[in-house]
Design an enzyme around this catalytic site. Structure first.
Site, PDB file in Angstrom:
ATOM      1  N   LYS A 127      50.446  26.444  16.760  1.00  0.00           N
ATOM      2  CA  LYS A 127      49.054  26.809  16.466  1.00  0.00           C
ATOM      3  C   LYS A 127      48.176  25.550  16.373  1.00  0.00           C
ATOM      4  O   LYS A 127      47.109  25.490  16.971  1.00  0.00           O
ATOM      5  CB  LYS A 127      48.955  27.567  15.122  1.00  0.00           C
ATOM      6  CG  LYS A 127      49.799  28.825  15.030  1.00  0.00           C
ATOM      7  CD  LYS A 127      49.616  29.529  13.694  1.00  0.00           C
ATOM      8  CE  LYS A 127      50.012  28.732  12.469  1.00  0.00           C
ATOM      9  NZ  LYS A 127      51.463  28.436  12.370  1.00  0.00           N
ATOM     10  N   ARG A 169      46.772  34.763   6.222  1.00  0.00           N
ATOM     11  CA  ARG A 169      48.234  34.875   6.178  1.00  0.00           C
ATOM     12  C   ARG A 169      48.696  36.040   5.331  1.00  0.00           C
ATOM     13  O   ARG A 169      49.901  36.234   5.149  1.00  0.00           O
ATOM     14  CB  ARG A 169      48.831  33.600   5.595  1.00  0.00           C
ATOM     15  CG  ARG A 169      49.199  32.640   6.692  1.00  0.00           C
ATOM     16  CD  ARG A 169      49.908  31.487   6.096  1.00  0.00           C
ATOM     17  NE  ARG A 169      49.299  30.318   6.632  1.00  0.00           N
ATOM     18  CZ  ARG A 169      49.966  29.251   7.015  1.00  0.00           C
ATOM     19  NH1 ARG A 169      51.253  29.183   6.846  1.00  0.00           N
ATOM     20  NH2 ARG A 169      49.337  28.244   7.523  1.00  0.00           N
ATOM     21  N   ARG A 193      58.689  16.888  13.938  1.00  0.00           N
ATOM     22  CA  ARG A 193      57.231  16.694  13.938  1.00  0.00           C
ATOM     23  C   ARG A 193      56.803  15.482  13.113  1.00  0.00           C
ATOM     24  O   ARG A 193      57.347  15.202  12.051  1.00  0.00           O
ATOM     25  CB  ARG A 193      56.551  17.933  13.355  1.00  0.00           C
ATOM     26  CG  ARG A 193      55.061  17.719  13.099  1.00  0.00           C
ATOM     27  CD  ARG A 193      54.306  18.972  12.830  1.00  0.00           C
ATOM     28  NE  ARG A 193      54.867  19.748  11.755  1.00  0.00           N
ATOM     29  CZ  ARG A 193      54.542  21.005  11.507  1.00  0.00           C
ATOM     30  NH1 ARG A 193      53.676  21.623  12.294  1.00  0.00           N
ATOM     31  NH2 ARG A 193      55.090  21.647  10.519  1.00  0.00           N
ATOM     32  N   ARG A 247      55.800  15.537   7.373  1.00  0.00           N
ATOM     33  CA  ARG A 247      55.271  16.381   6.300  1.00  0.00           C
ATOM     34  C   ARG A 247      56.351  16.643   5.252  1.00  0.00           C
ATOM     35  O   ARG A 247      57.515  16.788   5.587  1.00  0.00           O
ATOM     36  CB  ARG A 247      54.782  17.717   6.889  1.00  0.00           C
ATOM     37  CG  ARG A 247      53.350  17.656   7.345  1.00  0.00           C
ATOM     38  CD  ARG A 247      52.906  18.864   8.120  1.00  0.00           C
ATOM     39  NE  ARG A 247      53.238  20.138   7.514  1.00  0.00           N
ATOM     40  CZ  ARG A 247      52.862  21.311   8.023  1.00  0.00           C
ATOM     41  NH1 ARG A 247      52.144  21.343   9.150  1.00  0.00           N
ATOM     42  NH2 ARG A 247      53.200  22.443   7.452  1.00  0.00           N
ATOM     43  N   ARG A 249      59.471  29.129   4.567  1.00  0.00           N
ATOM     44  CA  ARG A 249      58.188  29.434   5.241  1.00  0.00           C
ATOM     45  C   ARG A 249      58.369  30.592   6.215  1.00  0.00           C
ATOM     46  O   ARG A 249      57.491  31.442   6.348  1.00  0.00           O
ATOM     47  CB  ARG A 249      57.661  28.187   5.952  1.00  0.00           C
ATOM     48  CG  ARG A 249      56.941  27.251   4.985  1.00  0.00           C
ATOM     49  CD  ARG A 249      56.978  25.800   5.415  1.00  0.00           C
ATOM     50  NE  ARG A 249      56.287  25.512   6.643  1.00  0.00           N
ATOM     51  CZ  ARG A 249      56.428  24.381   7.313  1.00  0.00           C
ATOM     52  NH1 ARG A 249      57.253  23.451   6.879  1.00  0.00           N
ATOM     53  NH2 ARG A 249      55.757  24.190   8.426  1.00  0.00           N
TER      54      ARG A 249
HETATM   55  P1  AP5 Z   1      52.389  22.622  15.498  1.00  0.00           P
HETATM   56  O1  AP5 Z   1      51.311  22.758  16.514  1.00  0.00           O
HETATM   57  O2  AP5 Z   1      52.214  21.609  14.435  1.00  0.00           O
HETATM   58  O3  AP5 Z   1      52.773  24.072  14.905  1.00  0.00           O
HETATM   59  P2  AP5 Z   1      52.032  24.986  13.853  1.00  0.00           P
HETATM   60  O4  AP5 Z   1      52.101  26.380  14.350  1.00  0.00           O
HETATM   61  O5  AP5 Z   1      50.686  24.425  13.518  1.00  0.00           O
HETATM   62  O6  AP5 Z   1      53.045  24.864  12.643  1.00  0.00           O
HETATM   63  P3  AP5 Z   1      52.832  24.556  11.103  1.00  0.00           P
HETATM   64  O7  AP5 Z   1      54.155  24.160  10.549  1.00  0.00           O
HETATM   65  O8  AP5 Z   1      51.663  23.623  10.890  1.00  0.00           O
HETATM   66  O9  AP5 Z   1      52.468  25.949  10.566  1.00  0.00           O
HETATM   67  P4  AP5 Z   1      52.550  26.355   9.124  1.00  0.00           P
HETATM   68  O10 AP5 Z   1      51.826  27.621   9.209  1.00  0.00           O
HETATM   69  O11 AP5 Z   1      53.880  26.443   8.518  1.00  0.00           O
HETATM   70  O12 AP5 Z   1      51.889  25.136   8.307  1.00  0.00           O
HETATM   71  P5  AP5 Z   1      50.419  24.935   7.734  1.00  0.00           P
HETATM   72  O13 AP5 Z   1      50.099  23.505   7.739  1.00  0.00           O
HETATM   73  O14 AP5 Z   1      49.480  25.877   8.357  1.00  0.00           O
HETATM   74  O15 AP5 Z   1      53.748  22.302  16.294  1.00  0.00           O
HETATM   75  C1  AP5 Z   1      54.959  22.045  15.609  1.00  0.00           C
HETATM   76  C2  AP5 Z   1      55.718  20.890  16.312  1.00  0.00           C
HETATM   77  O16 AP5 Z   1      56.115  21.314  17.609  1.00  0.00           O
HETATM   78  C3  AP5 Z   1      54.894  19.624  16.550  1.00  0.00           C
HETATM   79  O17 AP5 Z   1      55.736  18.532  16.412  1.00  0.00           O
HETATM   80  C4  AP5 Z   1      54.382  19.756  17.987  1.00  0.00           C
HETATM   81  O18 AP5 Z   1      54.197  18.483  18.597  1.00  0.00           O
HETATM   82  C5  AP5 Z   1      55.507  20.537  18.648  1.00  0.00           C
HETATM   83  N1  AP5 Z   1      55.049  21.506  19.629  1.00  0.00           N
HETATM   84  C6  AP5 Z   1      53.933  22.302  19.564  1.00  0.00           C
HETATM   85  N2  AP5 Z   1      53.875  23.128  20.637  1.00  0.00           N
HETATM   86  C7  AP5 Z   1      54.999  22.867  21.369  1.00  0.00           C
HETATM   87  C8  AP5 Z   1      55.530  23.425  22.581  1.00  0.00           C
HETATM   88  N3  AP5 Z   1      54.883  24.414  23.225  1.00  0.00           N
HETATM   89  N4  AP5 Z   1      56.712  22.938  23.051  1.00  0.00           N
HETATM   90  C9  AP5 Z   1      57.379  21.930  22.376  1.00  0.00           C
HETATM   91  N5  AP5 Z   1      56.922  21.375  21.230  1.00  0.00           N
HETATM   92  C10 AP5 Z   1      55.756  21.842  20.727  1.00  0.00           C
HETATM   93  O19 AP5 Z   1      50.638  25.419   6.220  1.00  0.00           O
HETATM   94  C11 AP5 Z   1      51.430  24.643   5.339  1.00  0.00           C
HETATM   95  C12 AP5 Z   1      51.510  25.317   3.984  1.00  0.00           C
HETATM   96  O20 AP5 Z   1      50.191  25.423   3.425  1.00  0.00           O
HETATM   97  C13 AP5 Z   1      52.063  26.750   3.974  1.00  0.00           C
HETATM   98  O21 AP5 Z   1      53.461  26.784   3.933  1.00  0.00           O
HETATM   99  C14 AP5 Z   1      51.433  27.271   2.661  1.00  0.00           C
HETATM  100  O22 AP5 Z   1      52.107  26.763   1.538  1.00  0.00           O
HETATM  101  C15 AP5 Z   1      50.048  26.643   2.693  1.00  0.00           C
HETATM  102  N6  AP5 Z   1      49.071  27.487   3.393  1.00  0.00           N
HETATM  103  C16 AP5 Z   1      48.401  27.183   4.537  1.00  0.00           C
HETATM  104  N7  AP5 Z   1      47.583  28.180   4.892  1.00  0.00           N
HETATM  105  C17 AP5 Z   1      47.724  29.142   3.953  1.00  0.00           C
HETATM  106  C18 AP5 Z   1      47.167  30.432   3.771  1.00  0.00           C
HETATM  107  N8  AP5 Z   1      46.259  30.936   4.643  1.00  0.00           N
HETATM  108  N9  AP5 Z   1      47.561  31.169   2.710  1.00  0.00           N
HETATM  109  C19 AP5 Z   1      48.449  30.698   1.812  1.00  0.00           C
HETATM  110  N10 AP5 Z   1      49.029  29.483   1.922  1.00  0.00           N
HETATM  111  C20 AP5 Z   1      48.670  28.706   2.982  1.00  0.00           C
HETATM  112 MG    MG Z   2      49.837  23.559  11.810  1.00  0.00          MG
END
Ligand code: AP5
Ligand code: MG
Length: 223
Positions: free
Chosen positions: A14, A93, A128, A161, A172
């Site tokens: 994403k 979410r 990552r 991270r 997660r």
């Molecule tokens: P990346 O693009 O970073 O993936 P992502 O979908 O953004 O994954 P996240 O881990 O950031 O999602 P998340 O939802 O767990 O974390 P968030 O920060 O939102 O890609 C991942 C890796 O793969 C990278 O290394 C990239 O280079 C590689 N890659 C990407 N695409 C690729 C492809 N096609 N092929 C190969 N490699 C690829 O949330 C973190 C925490 O914050 C949550 O756990 C929660 O505690 C809190 N939080 C955030 N939002 C909320 C909410 N709305 N409600 C409640 N808690 C929340």
């Molecule tokens: Mg992300």
């Protein structure tokens, strides 16, 4: 004006696609995860009350309380850089979060759901590295920086991270299936009601293939 939600499990890409799409269409890139990471780092919240224990919740791989998240998003969407539209990466979410923007009459044009297998998720997350200030994301194998551990644009250090370990990722994923996956049905109903467009994208493929599909969808619908 283009308002998009990116829905999907951790590691589905994403954030990677949100950076590309926001640059292409000049729309704001809003990641709740990034907002929270900066909040924990700089301790500034523009008047929104928060309790620092949310960092422990994040590190354990649990969702943060709806109340704080909704306040942060409502405030963020009102900023000037959203006048041309925005991508919500990682929000909503929970059904409650989805209802909060609907009740405030914040319209959404597209919901893109990223579908990816759990094995791919773990492989992507464990390799990552991120640049904390910009949110730029790298992968040691699939998307390495020019120099190991260094951001291409600024020359600053990349970090792993604190929630990117096998244990937290498993948690997660559990939270995703329990609280976020039900949003697929929610947005299918919104599609039936004609309130927005909803697409399911195969996110197991290469970054460039997924990007191309997203662009084609926007083009087909005149953006
Ligand atoms: P990346 O693009 O970073 O993936 P992502 O979908 O953004 O994954 P996240 O881990 O950031 O999602 P998340 O939802 O767990 O974390 P968030 O920060 O939102 O890609 C991942 C890796 O793969 C990278 O290394 C990239 O280079 C590689 N890659 C990407 N695409 C690729 C492809 N096609 N092929 C190969 N490699 C690829 O949330 C973190 C925490 O914050 C949550 O756990 C929660 O505690 C809190 N939080 C955030 N939002 C909320 C909410 N709305 N409600 C409640 N808690 C929340
Ligand atoms: Mg992300």
């Amino acid at each position: 004006m283009i308002r998009v939600i990116f829905l999907g499990p951790p590691g589905s890409g994403k954030g990677t696609q949100a950076h590309l799409i926001s640059n292409k269409y000049n729309i704001a890139n809003i990641s709740t995860g990034e907002i929270l990471r900066k909040l924990s780092l700089y301790n500034q919240s523009n008047g929104i009350d928060f309790d620092n224990t949310f960092v422990n919740t994040m590190n354990a791989g649990h969702l943060i309380d709806d109340e704080l998240i909704i306040k942060l998003i409502i405030q963020r969407i009102q900023q000037a850089d959203c006048s041309n539209g925005f991508i919500l990466d990682g929000f909503p979410r929970t059904i409650n979060q989805a209802l909060s923007i609907k009740q405030k009459n914040i319209s959404i044009d597209f919901v893109m759901e990223f579908n990816v297998s759990d094995i791919v998720v773990i492989d992507r997350i464990i390799g990552r590295q991120i640049h904390i200030n910009s949110g730029r994301t790298y992968h040691v194998k699939y998307n390495p920086p020019k120099h190991y551990g260094i951001d291409d644009m600024t020359g600053e250090k990349l970090i792993f991270r604190t929630d990117d370990n096998v244990e937290a990722v498993q948690q997660r994923l559990d939270q995703y299936y329990k609280y976020t996956k039900p949003l697929s049905k929610f947005y299918e109903k919104e599609l039936e009601l004609g309130n927005l467009l909803y697409f399911s994208v195969n996110a197991n493929r290469k970054v460039s293939q997924i990007y191309k599909e997203l662009i084609n969808i926007f083009k087909l619908h005149k953006f």
